[in-house]
Design a protein around this motif. Structure first.
Motif, PDB file in Angstrom:
ATOM      1  N   GLY A  23       0.775  -1.174   0.059  1.00  0.00           N
ATOM      2  CA  GLY A  23      -0.089   0.098  -0.046  1.00  0.00           C
ATOM      3  C   GLY A  23       0.873   1.378   0.083  1.00  0.00           C
ATOM      4  O   GLY A  23       0.556   2.137  -0.792  1.00  0.00           O
ATOM      5  N   LEU A  27       0.679   4.166  -2.865  1.00  0.00           N
ATOM      6  CA  LEU A  27       0.803   5.581  -2.627  1.00  0.00           C
ATOM      7  C   LEU A  27       1.932   6.451  -3.090  1.00  0.00           C
ATOM      8  O   LEU A  27       1.736   7.557  -3.577  1.00  0.00           O
ATOM      9  N   LEU A  30       1.306   6.632  -6.871  1.00  0.00           N
ATOM     10  CA  LEU A  30       0.152   7.832  -7.136  1.00  0.00           C
ATOM     11  C   LEU A  30       0.715   9.247  -6.844  1.00  0.00           C
ATOM     12  O   LEU A  30       0.569  10.092  -7.678  1.00  0.00           O
ATOM     13  N   PHE A 148      -7.498   8.748  -8.305  1.00  0.00           N
ATOM     14  CA  PHE A 148      -7.023   9.461  -7.075  1.00  0.00           C
ATOM     15  C   PHE A 148      -6.909  10.965  -6.991  1.00  0.00           C
ATOM     16  O   PHE A 148      -7.427  11.388  -5.900  1.00  0.00           O
ATOM     17  N   TRP A 149      -6.291  11.515  -7.970  1.00  0.00           N
ATOM     18  CA  TRP A 149      -6.167  12.883  -7.960  1.00  0.00           C
ATOM     19  C   TRP A 149      -7.309  13.669  -8.063  1.00  0.00           C
ATOM     20  O   TRP A 149      -7.857  14.849  -7.682  1.00  0.00           O
ATOM     21  N   LEU A 211      -7.430  12.655   0.399  1.00  0.00           N
ATOM     22  CA  LEU A 211      -6.237  11.920  -0.035  1.00  0.00           C
ATOM     23  C   LEU A 211      -6.459  10.595   0.864  1.00  0.00           C
ATOM     24  O   LEU A 211      -6.288   9.484   0.404  1.00  0.00           O
ATOM     25  N   THR A 214      -9.800   8.712  -0.920  1.00  0.00           N
ATOM     26  CA  THR A 214      -9.706   8.362  -2.253  1.00  0.00           C
ATOM     27  C   THR A 214      -8.606   7.148  -2.189  1.00  0.00           C
ATOM     28  O   THR A 214      -8.678   6.245  -3.181  1.00  0.00           O
ATOM     29  N   PHE A 215      -7.676   7.256  -1.525  1.00  0.00           N
ATOM     30  CA  PHE A 215      -6.518   6.560  -1.485  1.00  0.00           C
ATOM     31  C   PHE A 215      -6.988   4.939  -0.982  1.00  0.00           C
ATOM     32  O   PHE A 215      -6.675   3.936  -1.487  1.00  0.00           O
ATOM     33  N   THR A 216      -8.144   5.014  -0.161  1.00  0.00           N
ATOM     34  CA  THR A 216      -8.521   3.687   0.455  1.00  0.00           C
ATOM     35  C   THR A 216      -9.374   3.143  -0.320  1.00  0.00           C
ATOM     36  O   THR A 216      -9.187   1.908  -0.560  1.00  0.00           O
ATOM     37  N   VAL A 218      -9.281   3.530  -3.808  1.00  0.00           N
ATOM     38  CA  VAL A 218      -8.444   3.012  -4.827  1.00  0.00           C
ATOM     39  C   VAL A 218      -7.703   1.888  -4.571  1.00  0.00           C
ATOM     40  O   VAL A 218      -7.682   0.798  -5.226  1.00  0.00           O
ATOM     41  N   LEU A 219      -7.104   1.733  -3.311  1.00  0.00           N
ATOM     42  CA  LEU A 219      -6.303   0.518  -2.940  1.00  0.00           C
ATOM     43  C   LEU A 219      -7.282  -0.665  -2.678  1.00  0.00           C
ATOM     44  O   LEU A 219      -6.844  -1.639  -3.263  1.00  0.00           O
ATOM     45  N   THR A 238     -13.595  -0.270   2.223  1.00  0.00           N
ATOM     46  CA  THR A 238     -13.632   1.017   1.960  1.00  0.00           C
ATOM     47  C   THR A 238     -14.376   1.853   2.812  1.00  0.00           C
ATOM     48  O   THR A 238     -13.741   2.977   3.507  1.00  0.00           O
TER      49      THR A 238
END
Length: 260
Positions: A23, A27, A30, A148-149, A211, A214-216, A218-219, A238
């Protein structure tokens, strides 16, 4: 797994550490792909529109009702001390410092985060990500980075909408319904709210929450098992992980921003 067997405990610890490491690497990739994502603005624009537009209505309505409740409860407390004129200041500070970023992040996790996880998880289940790798197309750069962004950019905008609608809701209840003086409502707000200390820190909170959420999402979609059950479990994880992360980060950021 048997907790009394040291081999099982060691296997679990190694598995969790490996998951944390993968993970962290994702990150880092990304974050490093920000420049490449900005060079393809069409993909970023589509994701900002998808994530922000689909969450706008529920966040605006939630902000309106949160403003209603804050004005009612705040007036009942402030009138005990003869400070009804500070109602606008109380509503605004409560929104821009805490409720705006936190509630927006929780709603964003439930609405946009689950859709991101399901979308990427279905791509994994349908072997679309594997097909992109076979064609020498990086799925992290093409699929994950714009999403993500896009979420990181959309989150502060949605939080500002939540704050603005919440203040209007507080004005409707406090000034129109209850009868608080409108000049005192807006005057106390303008004199007591600092743009950088209050609004600026709220924007920083929104960026950090965006951040994390969204990262959670996507991951969890990227590592989901390629089965319908795996995708459903990933969407559940999620919401749970993102909500806990938002609350934990809120405590740490509040301690750093407003307590020092």
């Amino acid at each position: 797994m048997s907790w009394w067997r040291p081999s099982d405990i060691g296997f679990t610890v190694r598995s969790e550490l490996a998951a944390l490491g993968s993970g962290a690497r994702l990150l880092g990739r990304l974050l490093a792909l920000l420049g490449a994502t900005l060079r393809r603005p069409a993909l970023l624009r589509d994701q900002v529109h998808f994530l922000g537009n689909h969450s706008l209505v529920i966040i605006a309505l939630s902000g309106l009702f949160v403003g209603f409740v804050l004005a009612l409860q705040g007036y009942n407390v402030l009138q005990l001390y003869g400070s009804e004129s500070s109602l606008g200041l109380m509503v605004t500070l409560s929104l821009v410092r805490e409720l705006g970023p936190v509630v927006t992040a929780l709603l964003f996790a439930g609405r946009a985060g689950t859709s991101l996880t399901a979308e990427i998880g279905l791509m994994r289940a349908g072997e679309q990500l594997a097909a992109m790798e076979m064609m020498a197309v990086d799925p992290v750069q093409r699929i994950l980075a714009p999403r993500f962004w896009g979420g990181v950019i959309a989150m502060p905008v949605l939080a500002l909408v939540f704050n603005a609608v919440g203040v209007l809701g507080g004005w409707l209840v406090g000034v129109v319904m209850i009868g608080v003086d409108a000049g005192a409502f807006w005057g106390q707000m303008q004199s007591g709210v600092d743009v950088f200390k209050d609004v600026g820190n709220g924007v920083v909170k929104s960026l950090v929450f965006g951040l994390a959420v969204t990262f959670t999402a996507v991951l969890q979609g990227y590592v989901a098992r390629p089965t319908p059950e795996g995708v459903s479990r990933a969407t559940t994880r999620t919401v749970v992980i993102a909500s806990l992360a938002v609350l934990a980060l809120d405590f740490m950021l509040t301690a750093l921003m407003f307590s020092l």
